[in-house]
Scaffold this motif. Structure first.
Motif, mmCIF file in Angstrom:
data_model
loop_
_atom_site.group_PDB
_atom_site.id
_atom_site.type_symbol
_atom_site.label_atom_id
_atom_site.label_comp_id
_atom_site.label_asym_id
_atom_site.label_seq_id
_atom_site.Cartn_x
_atom_site.Cartn_y
_atom_site.Cartn_z
ATOM 1 N N ILE B 8 0.870 -1.177 0.000
ATOM 2 C CA ILE B 8 0.000 0.000 0.000
ATOM 3 C C ILE B 8 0.898 1.215 0.000
ATOM 4 N N ILE B 48 -3.381 8.505 5.596
ATOM 5 C CA ILE B 48 -2.708 7.589 6.517
ATOM 6 C C ILE B 48 -3.740 6.662 7.138
ATOM 7 N N ARG B 49 -4.897 7.246 7.543
ATOM 8 C CA ARG B 49 -5.932 6.408 8.132
ATOM 9 C C ARG B 49 -6.488 5.433 7.106
ATOM 10 N N ALA B 51 -4.915 4.137 4.628
ATOM 11 C CA ALA B 51 -3.971 3.053 4.429
ATOM 12 C C ALA B 51 -4.062 2.046 5.563
ATOM 13 N N ARG B 52 -4.223 2.558 6.782
ATOM 14 C CA ARG B 52 -4.326 1.643 7.928
ATOM 15 C C ARG B 52 -5.565 0.757 7.802
ATOM 16 N N PHE B 53 -6.717 1.398 7.485
ATOM 17 C CA PHE B 53 -7.955 0.631 7.326
ATOM 18 C C PHE B 53 -7.837 -0.374 6.198
ATOM 19 N N SER B 55 -5.161 -1.835 5.064
ATOM 20 C CA SER B 55 -4.346 -3.000 5.402
ATOM 21 C C SER B 55 -5.079 -3.922 6.365
ATOM 22 N N GLU B 56 -5.881 -3.337 7.278
ATOM 23 C CA GLU B 56 -6.682 -4.202 8.159
ATOM 24 C C GLU B 56 -7.684 -5.009 7.352
#
Lengths: 310, 241
Positions: B8, B48-49, B51-53, B55-56
């Motif tokens: 990502i 950034i958020r 990308a985090r979501f 990847s989860e």
């Protein structure tokens, strides 16, 4: 607009636990940007009270424990640390690039995974009509056998059957509305409604509906409630009270049927407010859902049960 | 769930335009934590958020695929319909890219009967029996078949309710989302600044207007599904032999 919202957000973070008097004190600081649009000033007094309610996120029952350290105010501190790429990692091609697979390849791949469900063709030699056994025959030869009661240990009792009419251009259309309470006598109950042109069909529909919303009743050793509770649904309000063993269920109409199907032996109940059967049945379910066992409360509060009886 | 590397790239996302939201007047205030700023009357999403979501979501999808769960991808926007179909075919998942018929999941019994009819019609077409009927009847049946093909073509391999549903635009597919919530099916949803992030189980804040951004996110998810599937098939083969 951006500066106003930023300052308001900082104000609301201050104002979450303070009273309205301190709001006016904090307003005196950033008055300069607000002078430019005097129409905003009367709105500011109403802002903090509703800002503090909209700023707190609603609790939902989705599990978001992985975001527990999530502070919406710390926008600049959010960091994205992905795990390291393995060596030799090649980005895979997008699904659009690459040669288009032929239909047969696609069908074969799907069939490997799912079997030949409803596709009507089989490349791997599976039976095409494999889904036919899942069809429930409603008409035809084998249909009469399916009308027996669903055996899952739940007893049904009809609370009320009413004839309801819908007036159309041609006259009156009659339907029957059945309210059924379903329960085993061990603490599971459900209330359901169903409408149909015949009484029997309506009762069956309502039983199906009742099985979908089953609730468990917390009961003590003597088959009564742990404590008093009130529940309301619509205009119907129901008060439930535990009773000593040997009392029996003392309640009227719909409430009595719900409590009996739940297996409660000793209880007192009163319908305060409307006497509508369906709403009262639903109100008892609401009242029962509000009850907590002593062990649950002790576990939630993290204290031993002896503390609760002090 | 172990966290894996999903390639990502924040620059890639910026290029595809994932960070553009809708106009400021159309926002949903619940999206406030995921919006980073405003530019020219458009909200900008905090990547950034996202990308985090993302990847989860990929981790969850990989785990589910490696246990052999069934997926359903729903995307009925005209722009996205084609890419949804191709992504799902590539990942060997079920998909709905024309209108989502109401009650497709909650009224699964009725959907099953229609699927049966679809299968019978296809069988008849293959046997050539349609050509032996009089012209009017065969024309009617062929029209019905093409109708069923457009609406149900993607779910013809679905034997029961899916285990995870991926929805492309929350505003468009509100009925689909509601059905999944009623049935308790976990959902992954692409959320824009005018949507509600609390409805879906994992909501990925992203742009749902640009085809490039939808394709990027679908790409990552499809890659995760494929990887999970390959480990599942290895496990199945190892255990069967």
């Amino acid at each position: 607009m951006a500066t106003a919202s930023a300052t308001l957000s900082s104000l609301s973070s201050l104002s979450l636990h303070t009273t309205t008097t301190t709001h006016r004190l904090s307003f005196s600081k950033p008055t300069k940007p607000f002078f430019s649009n005097p129409t905003k000033l009367p709105l500011l007094h109403s802002f903090p009270s509703h800002r503090s309610t909209t700023f707190i996120a609603k609790t939902s029952d989705i599990d978001t424990t992985f975001f527990e350290n999530f502070d919406p105010n710390e926008e600049n501190d959010a960091v994205f640390n992905p795990p390291e790429a393995p060596e030799g990692f090649v980005a895979p091609p997008s699904f659009d690039d690459g040669p288009m697979e032929t239909e047969e390849e696609i069908a074969a791949a799907y069939e490997e995974l799912y079997g030949a469900a409803y596709s009507g063709e089989s490349y791997l030699g599976n039976d095409i009509y494999v889904m036919d056994s899942k069809v429930r025959k409603t008409t035809g030869f084998g249909s009469k056998a399916k009308k027996e009661k669903v055996k899952d240990g739940l007893d049904e009792r009809v609370v009320q059957v009413r004839r309801v009419t819908k007036v159309v251009k041609g006259g009156k259309q009659l339907h029957f509305r059945a309210i059924v309470v379903v329960g085993d006598k061990q603490g599971q109950v459900g209330v359901g409604v169903g409408k149909a042109k015949e009484v029997v069909t309506a009762v069956q529909k309502s039983a199906v509906n009742a099985r979908r919303n089953i609730v468990s009743v917390p009961m003590t050793k003597y088959l009564t409630f742990p404590h008093r509770s009130e529940g309301d649904y619509g205009a119907a309000k129901v008060m439930l009270r535990p009773a000593s063993p040997g009392t029996g269920v003392i309640a009227g109409g719909a409430v009595r049927i719900v409590l009996e199907m739940a297996g409660v032996e000793n209880a007192l109940g009163k319908q305060i407010g409307s006497k509508n059967a369906l709403n009262n049945a639903r109100a008892t379910v609401v009242a029962v859902q509000k009850m907590r066992q002593f062990s649950d409360v002790a576990r939630e509060r993290g204290i031993p049960m002896e503390e609760l009886w002090k | 769930m172990t966290r894996r590397y999903w390639n990502i790239n924040l620059e890639e996302m910026m290029e595809a335009g994932v960070h553009f939201g809708h106009g400021t007047s159309k926002w949903n205030p619940r999206m406030a934590p995921y919006i980073s700023s405003k530019r020219k009357g458009i909200h900008i999403i905090n990547l950034i958020r996202t990308a985090r979501f993302l990847s989860e979501a990929c981790d969850l999808v990989f785990d589910a695929a490696s246990r052999g769960k069934q997926f359903l991808i729903v995307g009925t926007k005209k722009k996205a319909a084609d890419s949804v179909a191709r992504a799902a075919i590539r990942a060997r998942c079920h998909y709905v890219n024309k209108k989502w018929l109401g009650g497709m999941l909650t009224n699964w019994y009725t959907t099953e009967t229609i699927l049966h009819k679809f299968r019978d019609l296809r069988m008849e077409q293959k046997m050539g029996r349609l050509n032996r009927l009089p012209k009017r009847d065969s024309a009617m049946l062929k029209r019905q078949l093409s109708h069923l093909q457009t609406y149900l073509g993607g779910i013809k391999y679905m034997t029961g309710l899916p285990d995870i549903v991926i929805i492309v635009d929350q505003q468009e597919e509100y009925t689909a989302l509601r059905e999944c919530i009623i049935l308790g099916i976990p959902t992954i949803c692409l959320i824009d600044t005018n949507c509600d992030p609390d409805l879906a189980d994992i909501s990925i804040p992203a742009n749902d207007d640009a085809i490039a951004s939808i394709r990027l996110i679908l790409n990552k998810l499809v890659f995760a599904i494929c990887e999970g599937r390959s480990s599942y098939t290895k496990y199945v083969i190892n255990n069967k032999i």
